[in-house]
Write a protein that holds these residues in place. Structure first.
Motif, short mmCIF file in Angstrom:
data_model
loop_
_atom_site.label_atom_id
_atom_site.label_comp_id
_atom_site.label_asym_id
_atom_site.label_seq_id
_atom_site.Cartn_x
_atom_site.Cartn_y
_atom_site.Cartn_z
N SER A 13 -17.01 -4.32 -5.25
CA SER A 13 -17.55 -2.97 -5.38
C SER A 13 -17.64 -2.34 -4.00
O SER A 13 -17.85 -3.02 -3.01
CB SER A 13 -18.97 -3.02 -5.96
N TYR A 14 -17.45 -1.05 -3.95
CA TYR A 14 -17.79 -0.30 -2.74
C TYR A 14 -19.09 0.44 -3.03
O TYR A 14 -19.43 0.68 -4.19
CB TYR A 14 -16.68 0.70 -2.39
N LEU A 21 -19.69 1.42 -6.75
CA LEU A 21 -18.40 1.74 -7.36
C LEU A 21 -17.64 0.43 -7.59
O LEU A 21 -17.06 -0.11 -6.65
CB LEU A 21 -17.56 2.62 -6.44
N ILE A 23 -14.67 -1.86 -8.28
CA ILE A 23 -13.23 -1.64 -8.13
C ILE A 23 -12.42 -2.79 -8.74
O ILE A 23 -11.53 -2.56 -9.53
CB ILE A 23 -12.84 -1.46 -6.64
N GLY A 44 -4.44 3.82 -6.72
CA GLY A 44 -5.85 3.76 -7.07
C GLY A 44 -6.23 2.58 -7.94
O GLY A 44 -7.39 2.41 -8.31
N GLY A 46 -6.31 -0.56 -7.17
CA GLY A 46 -7.02 -1.62 -6.46
C GLY A 46 -6.13 -2.54 -5.64
O GLY A 46 -6.56 -3.59 -5.18
N THR A 49 -7.27 -2.99 -2.04
CA THR A 49 -8.51 -3.76 -2.10
C THR A 49 -8.19 -5.24 -2.28
O THR A 49 -8.77 -6.11 -1.59
CB THR A 49 -9.39 -3.23 -3.27
N ASP A 218 -6.59 -0.37 -12.99
CA ASP A 218 -8.03 -0.11 -12.91
C ASP A 218 -8.82 -1.36 -12.50
O ASP A 218 -9.89 -1.64 -13.06
CB ASP A 218 -8.57 0.41 -14.25
N GLY A 219 -8.27 -2.11 -11.57
CA GLY A 219 -9.00 -3.26 -11.05
C GLY A 219 -8.97 -4.50 -11.92
O GLY A 219 -9.66 -5.48 -11.65
#
Ligand code: ATP
Ligand code: MG
Length: 230
Positions: A13-14, A21, A23, A44, A46, A49, A218-219
């Motif tokens: 999470s951020y 958020l 992620i 977007g 992830g 990340t 979406d992660g």
């Protein structure tokens, strides 16, 4: 084959002030020595990340990450940097070469930090530049090389320290299609030599050069195709 990357229920999470958020959601991923894996997903989803966590540039919020048997949760910043330098060879979209250094000097640089002698550095840097097809371009500065050649220098720099994983983030993102395919052919050859490669991309054509494609949306790691190396 040896398990070199093992992720179990990784969450990331951020925080924006108080607001969390999430992620990455319960990501599970195992990669063995000698695999060529791509992580494919849209903008977007992830990917960066994931790359940051795989490359020990960031740590997960929860879950277990073992890199070459080292539990990342147990490490402080300094130990994390050590593991990163030893285990990971990074390749970026924009090459990130030092502009005032020749191809050979760029590739030698990681070996200077390791305290190798001049002759050993030269020998190893030249050998790897030859391997990526740049025997006749070693004295060139980055701006005297094509994009594809610059990426080859960056790949040589990533490999010169013999990392466990070559970790590439959109390595063909700044290249035209033909040059990008040539870089992918080089990745395939390096994988045939036994190198373990993890490549992040949004481009399915590029992802298909890997032997195994992992999808991220979406992660969530949603799907795996192809075969793991046993
Ligand atoms: N430092 C941060 N703080 C807050 N949110 C972030 C941070 N970094 C990334 N995010 C958010 O996390 C999500 C995933 O971002 P990430 O950069 O991993 O995506 P990506 O798949 O690499 O996308 P792209 O293909 O555009 O590079 C996005 O919604 C992004 O806005
Ligand atoms: Mg990204």
């Amino acid at each position: 084959m040896t398990e070199i990357l093992h992720m179990e229920n990784i969450n990331k999470s951020y925080y924006m002030g108080e607001e969390e958020l999430p992620i990455l959601h319960d990501v599970n991923l195992t990669i063995h020595s000698g695999e060529f894996v791509s992580i494919l997903g849209p903008s977007g989803s992830g990917k960066s990340t994931m790359m940051n966590i795989i490359g020990c540039l960031d740590v997960p919020s929860s879950g277990k990450y073992l890199l070459s048997g080292n539990d990342i949760n147990d490490l402080d910043e300094i130990e994390l940097a050590k593991i990163r330098n030893k285990e990971i060879g990074f390749v970026f979209q924009n090459f990130q070469l030092l502009p005032r250094m020749t191809a050979l000097q760029n590739v030698e640089l990681p070996l200077i930090y390791r305290g190798l002698s001049f002759s050993e550095r030269q020998q190893r840097a030249k050998a790897i530049l030859e391997r990526v097809g740049l025997a006749d371009r070693m004295k060139n500065l980055p701006n005297q090389l094509s994009g594809g050649q610059q990426q080859r220098v960056a790949i040589a720099r990533a490999l010169v320290t013999e990392p466990t994983i070559l970790l590439a983030d959109e390595p063909t993102g700044a290249l035209d299609q033909k040059t990008g395919s040539q870089v992918m052919e080089l990745f395939e050859e390096l994988n045939n030599d036994g190198r373990t490669i993890v490549m992040i991309t949004h481009d399915i054509k590029i992802a298909r050069h890997a032997r195994r494609v992992v999808h991220i949306l979406d992660g969530h790691l949603t799907e795996q195709t192809g075969q793991e190396v046993e």
